[in-house]
Design a protein around this motif. Structure first.
Motif, mmCIF file in Angstrom:
data_model
loop_
_atom_site.group_PDB
_atom_site.id
_atom_site.type_symbol
_atom_site.label_atom_id
_atom_site.label_comp_id
_atom_site.label_asym_id
_atom_site.label_seq_id
_atom_site.Cartn_x
_atom_site.Cartn_y
_atom_site.Cartn_z
ATOM 1 N N LEU A 190 -7.845 -0.245 -9.704
ATOM 2 C CA LEU A 190 -6.069 -0.088 -9.424
ATOM 3 C C LEU A 190 -5.984 1.266 -9.001
ATOM 4 O O LEU A 190 -6.143 2.483 -7.909
ATOM 5 C CB LEU A 190 -5.572 0.021 -9.679
ATOM 6 N N HIS A 191 -6.603 2.235 -9.750
ATOM 7 C CA HIS A 191 -6.674 3.463 -9.616
ATOM 8 C C HIS A 191 -7.495 4.037 -8.965
ATOM 9 O O HIS A 191 -7.513 5.221 -8.546
ATOM 10 C CB HIS A 191 -7.443 4.397 -11.625
ATOM 11 N N MET A 192 -9.220 3.504 -8.828
ATOM 12 C CA MET A 192 -9.673 3.860 -7.878
ATOM 13 C C MET A 192 -9.168 4.246 -6.470
ATOM 14 O O MET A 192 -9.064 5.110 -5.157
ATOM 15 C CB MET A 192 -11.031 3.658 -8.025
ATOM 16 N N LEU A 193 -8.925 2.866 -6.401
ATOM 17 C CA LEU A 193 -8.511 2.782 -4.927
ATOM 18 C C LEU A 193 -7.466 3.696 -4.847
ATOM 19 O O LEU A 193 -7.247 3.762 -3.132
ATOM 20 C CB LEU A 193 -8.390 1.238 -4.248
ATOM 21 N N PHE A 194 -6.280 3.847 -5.243
ATOM 22 C CA PHE A 194 -4.945 4.781 -4.990
ATOM 23 C C PHE A 194 -5.594 5.899 -4.713
ATOM 24 O O PHE A 194 -5.360 6.617 -3.935
ATOM 25 C CB PHE A 194 -4.068 4.453 -6.434
ATOM 26 N N LEU A 195 -6.555 6.316 -5.430
ATOM 27 C CA LEU A 195 -7.584 8.097 -4.896
ATOM 28 C C LEU A 195 -7.780 7.960 -3.818
ATOM 29 O O LEU A 195 -7.296 8.587 -2.787
ATOM 30 C CB LEU A 195 -8.464 7.998 -6.236
ATOM 31 N N LEU A 196 -8.464 6.731 -3.619
ATOM 32 C CA LEU A 196 -9.055 6.507 -2.158
ATOM 33 C C LEU A 196 -7.870 5.857 -0.949
ATOM 34 O O LEU A 196 -8.153 7.242 0.542
ATOM 35 C CB LEU A 196 -9.596 5.049 -1.628
ATOM 36 N N TYR A 197 -6.744 5.738 -1.154
ATOM 37 C CA TYR A 197 -5.474 5.577 -0.670
ATOM 38 C C TYR A 197 -4.591 7.164 -0.323
ATOM 39 O O TYR A 197 -4.876 7.718 1.317
ATOM 40 C CB TYR A 197 -4.350 4.836 -1.051
#
Lengths: 341, 217
Positions: A284-291
């Motif tokens: 969730l954390h990494m994907l949020f940054l990507l998003y």
């Protein structure tokens, strides 16, 4: 003025004590001696009325402190004598109900809208906040011993607001157009939604996986993890290299994720549970940054793609006065992308 | 008093005494007089109060006049004028400018409420509306900056105008932050001033950023 006056005083109800007593002698013919026969003596004894009079005076003082809205009508009532009694009784009952209702409402308000509930979570020093910010980027090594998490909300709240500001900057720089809503609403919704929503979800998972963590600690942990996001986005919203973003994503995002994961692992027992919790949080954390990076840069890419085309879209002409440096970078990025296409 | 039910006062004994009633009710007279004065007097009194506070913001001294009798007229006027001037600065011409107005309003009032709550939670002694009043009034330098930016943009859009606007907005942003810090940070314990100043800094930074990136249609 003796107890003989207690009759109409009790019937008058809460009103202005001053006007009452001052006007009484005029009514009674200028003398303090009152004829008991002319009194509206509804109760059996004058001493009972005395007690009630004292009670009324006390309530009057309280009411006068608050306001004298009903004073006018009470003054009218006291001259009515026998006829006004039923109206007086009704008014007293209504008045008492009002008092009770007001007391209940103020008690409920002071219980729920009390800001002091949150006060202990804001009890920090600037030095502590700075230390925690730096610590959030350093993964811990000891995962066999439960790590301490400070249950503090000031740092995370400020980080979320900073992220909102950075996001706003990024959206304006990339000319994002939001049709159903405002830019600000989207930014606030995204950041707060992530912070509160993912914290709640992780807390629920932690509850399922038997991890030793409270809700405030989870909020705090995730909030401080947003520090890495803030740094990454602040840099990459101004310098538009894609490779730079990927490096930052891996390094900075990875460090803050590792720290959060290590802290959570130290507080969980059992391999499967550790895996579930940490996998979810890392994803969730990494994907949020990507998003955050891509959702608000797509428009930039759209412009750059069409720069090579013959027709210029309308919003090209109202290019913002972004500093000259980033214009040059934009052009370089445009050429790089055009080459790769 | 049930036991004393049969006690009565004989009529031969006169009951005497004195009652001194504090006639402290000057308020009806006051209401009467301010209700009866000409409307011009009322408006001028309020306008003078607002104007005095503007002067306090432009020359921030350690006076408590801004805090003592707070009012929200000034912040409302400033907020509305700033929102009106920032309207229509969006990139897409199909945008009707509505969201821009709402955005500025929401940012200013929501931001001020959050800063106030934050300073209260950190142990501040200032009340809710006093803090709103100070933060609202300290938007004045940024409104002036917006005016200047609009005038500069009339002259043209280019690097020179951008640099001028950057300098003006930067200076006004610093002024706003210093002015509001002068009023608000005093109400905090001394070692926590930085914790209160940061949100104020962020708040005025966001507003300055909106002013700086404004381009007219």
């Amino acid at each position: 003025v003796g107890p003989g006056r207690a009759g109409p005083r009790a019937a008058a109800g809460p009103g202005r004590a001053g006007a009452d007593a001052v006007s009484a002698p005029a009514q009674g013919g200028g003398s303090a001696v009152i004829d008991m026969e002319n009194m509206d003596d509804t109760s059996g004894s004058s001493f009972e009325d005395m007690g009630e009079m004292h009670q009324r005076m006390k309530e009057e003082e309280e009411e006068e402190a608050e306001g004298e809205a009903g004073a006018g009508e009470e003054e009218d009532g006291e001259f009515l004598g026998m006829k006004g009694l039923r109206g007086q009784l009704g008014r007293q009952v209504a008045d008492q109900m009002w008092q009770v209702g007001k007391r209940q409402a103020s008690r409920a308000f002071s219980l729920y809208a009390n800001i002091d509930i949150l006060r202990p979570y804001f009890d920090v020093e600037p030095v502590q906040v700075r230390a925690r910010l730096l610590e959030s980027m350093i993964p811990v090594k000891m995962i066999n011993f439960p790590q301490k998490i400070a249950g503090e909300l000031y740092g995370p709240l400020m980080l979320v607001f900073t992220l909102v500001a950075i996001l706003l900057h990024g959206m304006k720089t990339s000319d994002t157009i939001i049709r159903e809503g405002t830019l600000m609403g989207t930014a606030i919704g995204t950041c707060f939604g992530y912070w509160l929503g993912v914290s709640s979800f992780m807390y629920f998972l932690a509850y399922l996986c038997n991890a030793q963590i409270t809700m405030v600690q989870m909020l705090s942990l995730l909030g401080y993890g947003l520090f890495g996001h803030c740094i990454t986005l602040f840099v990459t919203y101004n310098i538009h290299f894609h490779s730079l973003f990927y490096i930052f994503w891996l390094v900075v995002g990875g460090l803050s994720t590792l720290r959060m994961v290590a802290v959570l692992v130290s507080r969980t027992v059992g391999h499967t549970q550790r895996l579930i919790l940490c996998g979810t949080l890392a994803a969730l954390h990494m994907l949020f940054l990507l998003y955050l990076h891509f959702a608000y840069h797509k428009v930039v890419e759209g412009i750059l793609d069409t720069l090579e085309g013959p027709n210029m879209p309308p919003f090209q002409r109202v290019a913002r006065d972004i500093p000259v440096v980033s214009n040059a970078v934009l052009n370089t990025t445009a050429k790089a992308i055009a080459l790769t296409l | 008093f049930p036991g004393l039910a049969d006690v009565s006062i004989s009529q031969d004994i006169p009951v005497e005494g004195e009652i001194t009633v504090p006639v402290g009710s000057h308020s009806p007279d006051e209401d009467y007089s301010t209700l009866d004065e000409p409307v011009k007097d009322t408006i001028m009194r309020d306008l003078k109060a607002v104007g005095k506070k503007f002067v306090h913001v432009m020359y921030p001294r350690k006076s408590s006049a801004l805090l003592r009798d707070w009012d929200l007229w000034g912040p409302l006027v400033l907020c509305v004028s700033l929102a009106l001037m920032l309207q229509g600065g969006s990139a897409d011409s199909k945008d009707d400018g509505g969201p821009q107005f709402a955005e500025v309003f929401v940012i200013i009032w929501f931001g001020a409420v959050v800063i106030t709550l934050n300073s209260k939670l950190l142990g501040g002694t200032i009340s809710f509306f006093q803090s709103l009043c100070v933060l609202g009034y300290c938007v004045l330098p940024l409104t002036v900056a917006m005016l200047v930016c609009r005038l500069v943009l009339l002259a043209g859009v280019g690097t020179v105008s951008f640099i001028i606007r950057l300098i003006v907005v930067g200076a006004m942003f610093g002024w706003s932050t210093l002015a509001s810090t002068a009023f608000l940070a005093d109400s905090q314990p001394p070692n926590r001033k930085a914790l209160v100043v940061y949100p104020i800094f962020l708040f005025y930074f966001v507003i300055s950023w909106m002013i700086l990136t404004f381009t007219p249609q």
